[in-house]
Design a protein around this motif. Structure first.
Motif, PDB file in Angstrom:
ATOM      1  N   PRO B 222     -49.795 -19.869 -39.123  1.00 15.17           N
ATOM      2  CA  PRO B 222     -49.301 -18.499 -38.962  1.00 15.17           C
ATOM      3  C   PRO B 222     -48.404 -18.359 -37.741  1.00 15.17           C
ATOM      4  O   PRO B 222     -48.610 -19.016 -36.723  1.00 15.17           O
ATOM      5  N   SER B 223     -47.400 -17.508 -37.847  1.00 13.84           N
ATOM      6  CA  SER B 223     -46.650 -17.095 -36.668  1.00 13.84           C
ATOM      7  C   SER B 223     -46.745 -15.574 -36.597  1.00 13.84           C
ATOM      8  O   SER B 223     -47.138 -14.930 -37.560  1.00 13.84           O
ATOM      9  N   TYR B 224     -46.395 -15.011 -35.447  1.00 10.79           N
ATOM     10  CA  TYR B 224     -46.733 -13.608 -35.209  1.00 10.79           C
ATOM     11  C   TYR B 224     -45.545 -12.810 -34.707  1.00 10.79           C
ATOM     12  O   TYR B 224     -45.661 -12.016 -33.790  1.00 10.79           O
ATOM     13  N   LYS B 225     -44.389 -13.016 -35.312  1.00 13.28           N
ATOM     14  CA  LYS B 225     -43.223 -12.256 -34.877  1.00 13.28           C
ATOM     15  C   LYS B 225     -43.283 -10.856 -35.489  1.00 13.28           C
ATOM     16  O   LYS B 225     -43.312 -10.700 -36.711  1.00 13.28           O
ATOM     17  N   VAL B 226     -43.294  -9.854 -34.635  1.00 15.76           N
ATOM     18  CA  VAL B 226     -43.374  -8.477 -35.123  1.00 15.76           C
ATOM     19  C   VAL B 226     -42.022  -8.073 -35.698  1.00 15.76           C
ATOM     20  O   VAL B 226     -41.006  -8.172 -35.020  1.00 15.76           O
ATOM     21  N   VAL B 227     -42.005  -7.629 -36.958  1.00 19.21           N
ATOM     22  CA  VAL B 227     -40.741  -7.192 -37.554  1.00 19.21           C
ATOM     23  C   VAL B 227     -40.803  -5.747 -38.033  1.00 19.21           C
ATOM     24  O   VAL B 227     -39.822  -5.218 -38.544  1.00 19.21           O
ATOM     25  N   GLY B 228     -41.959  -5.115 -37.891  1.00 14.40           N
ATOM     26  CA  GLY B 228     -42.053  -3.732 -38.328  1.00 14.40           C
ATOM     27  C   GLY B 228     -43.404  -3.157 -37.973  1.00 14.40           C
ATOM     28  O   GLY B 228     -44.216  -3.808 -37.294  1.00 14.40           O
ATOM     29  N   ASN B 229     -43.642  -1.940 -38.410  1.00 15.20           N
ATOM     30  CA  ASN B 229     -44.907  -1.273 -38.130  1.00 15.20           C
ATOM     31  C   ASN B 229     -45.333  -0.457 -39.337  1.00 15.20           C
ATOM     32  O   ASN B 229     -44.496   0.073 -40.069  1.00 15.20           O
ATOM     33  N   GLN B 230     -46.638  -0.344 -39.524  1.00 15.75           N
ATOM     34  CA  GLN B 230     -47.205   0.424 -40.630  1.00 15.75           C
ATOM     35  C   GLN B 230     -48.130   1.496 -40.073  1.00 15.75           C
ATOM     36  O   GLN B 230     -48.879   1.241 -39.133  1.00 15.75           O
ATOM     37  N   PRO B 231     -48.110   2.692 -40.672  1.00 22.42           N
ATOM     38  CA  PRO B 231     -48.967   3.770 -40.167  1.00 22.42           C
ATOM     39  C   PRO B 231     -50.434   3.544 -40.517  1.00 22.42           C
ATOM     40  O   PRO B 231     -50.752   2.865 -41.485  1.00 22.42           O
ATOM     41  N   LEU B 232     -51.292   4.158 -39.751  1.00 25.37           N
ATOM     42  CA  LEU B 232     -52.728   3.913 -39.836  1.00 25.37           C
ATOM     43  C   LEU B 232     -53.444   5.088 -39.197  1.00 25.37           C
ATOM     44  O   LEU B 232     -52.934   5.696 -38.269  1.00 25.37           O
ATOM     45  N   ILE B 233     -54.609   5.423 -39.714  1.00 21.40           N
ATOM     46  CA  ILE B 233     -55.510   6.278 -38.939  1.00 21.40           C
ATOM     47  C   ILE B 233     -56.806   5.512 -38.748  1.00 21.40           C
ATOM     48  O   ILE B 233     -57.107   4.597 -39.508  1.00 21.40           O
TER      49      ILE B 233
END
Lengths: 331, 331, 331
Positions: B222-233
């Motif tokens: 696995p690699s962990y490059k952040v490419v976006g975000n998802q909403p969450l509660i």
């Protein structure tokens, strides 16, 4: 102006968006499918069809504009060119969307990175095998070598998931181990620009269920039936490239099938740690736009108020009418 | 008042939020990066830089307040302390954020559970191996024993993914098999409270793509490059602990580097069935806040209207100015 | 009218929604849990309880209506029928929700597809083993054969995760390899219809963390503790079946425990490439509705303005009062 579409895919959004712009709305539903458009009361008028082919013989109203979406393409295929409606967008674009070779050709002409394709004896790394001839993408499998390919192909043939005939359409593609991202573009002739109005990821069964299994379970072949969509934003530093892909696709489409793509389109992407790879493009509204009925973070920057893709379409058409340029937008 | 920032990370949000509060806006862009801030017209003024180091030699306007974000930290590192701007928040906090040991020290001083660290011969359970010395977190791998560690380390060295020099910075951490959650906090001096305004999860390539593969595929690191975000509660019963972590971090920061953290911050968490574990903290706005341009479920409870993190910052600064307390918020 | 609930689960939403409809609000909190409802100032009044059992001995106000949620069910179990409050909805429905056999019976009576159940010697495909007798669903495991079942059961017994007593409640269910989807229904007596107001997926630890691990890691048994929720929309062509499931559940509930379910309910689903399978139903508001404080794409079609599930409840109660029909909605 009356905005019409067929009752499926993104119809709820399309009708609601038109209503927000104070336009009249009409939905064509297969018999038995009308209930949804009564329960969510977004349609001014509901017309029942016994089959989608009926659309070919209907007489549209004088000021009716038909918004095409995915179900139209699946239902009518290339007969789309015979529909006696004024369609928003370029019908030619839909033909380019539905023919796999043309689809990839447009991306390549736009200079956009696409997955490599292999012949069976070239497989050396993780690859996905598709059978465009088979119904609904049945039989997709992954393999990493020519031997594994042959083994799995016999398996799938003997299980009758696909036929010998389907196997003749085998397509072997580099598997991109990257996260998917589906930006929602809009090519505005009014503003002469490509807007990016939102992003989703598709929620696919069973592929998106496999990650919840322990690693020591029986191996399960992934399938990719889209059953929903999840909202997403992209890292801001990726946006220039995402927008650039949109610009390039429009320019290439204008050369290959003038006047090119008009209105909503999508480029289906996977993002690896190194690059953005495009799988295919879509020439019309995608279903993931229905996440953003009240606008997305991106549409907010552009329009402030609640601007869904459907409302954007309606707004563009109203402005086109105001400028007496409506014919440019239709085909 | 003029709100300025550099064109990347969360700049679209920061400028838009300031505009919503009727403040003037300015964005500093690397040459070639200006287009994005024209396409989404949120900047009152666009200044082109040939390199981020130019910021060190600029003369800010008299009433200009600069909002720092992640790109500033990556681009300037500890030179951040030399920027001739009035910066919103505590520069010292950014130094504590960027030095890994200080980062963990603040969490520990706040009494927050962090992952255990091991030396190579102590590895007995699933662990993640990082090389802080290597570029962009290259070479991360997972292992469960000292033997597996040695084996994978040689492998990665011989593949030249990292250098012998990088290997000297090896950090081995307990792998927390829990779901990630990134709460967006805001420490308000005006209201003397910590607010929690939204939560996201980061969308990382290729880690978030692996779950879609069948279990019998070739193993992929696995690699962990952040490419976006998802909403969450978050589950409501977790909120007290999440808020408590925020409170503790502020208290600890006030002791370790007075006046402590001011404005937006984040605690990066993984939640297991048993506990909430924090990996690191961030001393400034995180990119995931851009999900909530129109407000989040949590900001709604506090402010009713559309309150993004960026708008929250602008609102706080306006109130500070109204109360003639602006100096307290800047460094 | 005063809307009250206990401080947990979806209380923030319930109180905020009531406030939006200009109703008075009250929250009953366990000692030490009040802070959250001060930090998000949504409660008109906060009452401290030393235990949830105190609810059984309280004297409610004359015009107080209590909204039940998941914590009430966990905390009081079948004692729910003794609460001296006017409760929104049908208490009998909550009893049917909490007894596993009744829960499945309602789904089956509604003609909804549920997972098959097996005895230990019938296991031939991927199955999930649960111990309803054990605390908090401890010890869940997956297996694909009777041998694997016996092996894992001994393992889990010797690890003391469950007791011999718990093992007597063993339940073996077909594992549905499909993506989960939780539609939020509302049965309105005022409009005599079932509305579908939003959809979420639950964010579960550690199940939703496993997909990020490389396939060659030590096998980890999934656990399913819900710690959050993520927004989702469904493919439009699935909506008719999703709505049909809701309609059927109401009809079946009216036969099995008249007047049946009233107000919010949920059917927990997994969607495979072939079908929609329901695991259980919930007789009251689910926590995932708190994603949509400002409305969801679906509520937008129905109500235009910001309509959360909580606000929908408050609106229904206000209309019931206006029509002097309040008694029909309470139990």
């Amino acid at each position: 102006m009356i905005i019409s579409t067929i009752g499926s895919h993104s119809a709820l959004q399309l009708l609601y968006g038109a209503k927000q712009e104070k336009l009249k709305t009409k939905v064509y539903c297969l018999e038995g499918k009308e209930a949804l458009y009564r329960r969510y009361p977004v349609a001014g008028e509901i017309i029942t069809l016994s089959s989608y082919e009926d659309l070919l013989n209907l007489k549209p109203e004088r000021d009716e504009i038909f918004i095409p979406h995915g179900t139209l393409i699946t239902a009518l295929g290339e007969k789309i060119s015979e529909i006696p409606f004024k369609i928003f967008g370029n019908r030619e674009g839909m033909i380019w969307e539905m023919q796999r070779k043309k689809n990839i050709k447009l991306l390549e002409n736009a200079g956009i990175r696409t997955p490599k394709t292999f012949s069976p004896n070239e497989i050396k790394s993780l690859s996905i095998v598709k059978f465009p001839g088979a119904k609904g993408g049945a039989g997709y499998f992954l393999c990493s070598s020519s031997d594994e390919f042959e083994e799995k192909l016999s398996e799938i043939l003997s299980s009758k998931t696909i036929t010998e005939e389907d196997a003749k359409t085998t397509q072997i593609q580099e598997y991109i181990t990257g996260v998917t991202m589906y930006p929602h573009y809009f090519h505005s002739l009014i503003y002469d620009r490509v807007e990016m109005l939102g992003i989703d990821r598709r929620y696919e069964t069973n592929a998106d269920a496999l990650g919840r299994l322990s690693q020591n379970q029986t191996a399960i072949n992934p399938s990719y039936k889209v059953v929903g969509n999840q909202p997403l934003i992209a890292r801001e530093s990726l946006l220039p490239q995402i927008l650039d892909y949109g610009d390039r696709l429009i320019t290439a489409s204008q050369k290959l099938f003038p006047p090119g793509l008009i209105g909503p389109f999508c480029i289906e992407m996977a993002i690896t740690p190194e690059e953005i790879v495009a799988f295919e493009f879509t020439s019309r509204i995608v279903a993931g736009t229905s996440l953003y009925i009240s606008g997305s973070p991106y549409s907010k920057f552009l329009f402030g108020d609640e601007m869904s893709m459907a409302r954007r379409i309606a707004r563009e058409l109203k402005m086109a009418m105001g400028q007496k340029r409506l014919e440019e937008f239709l085909s």
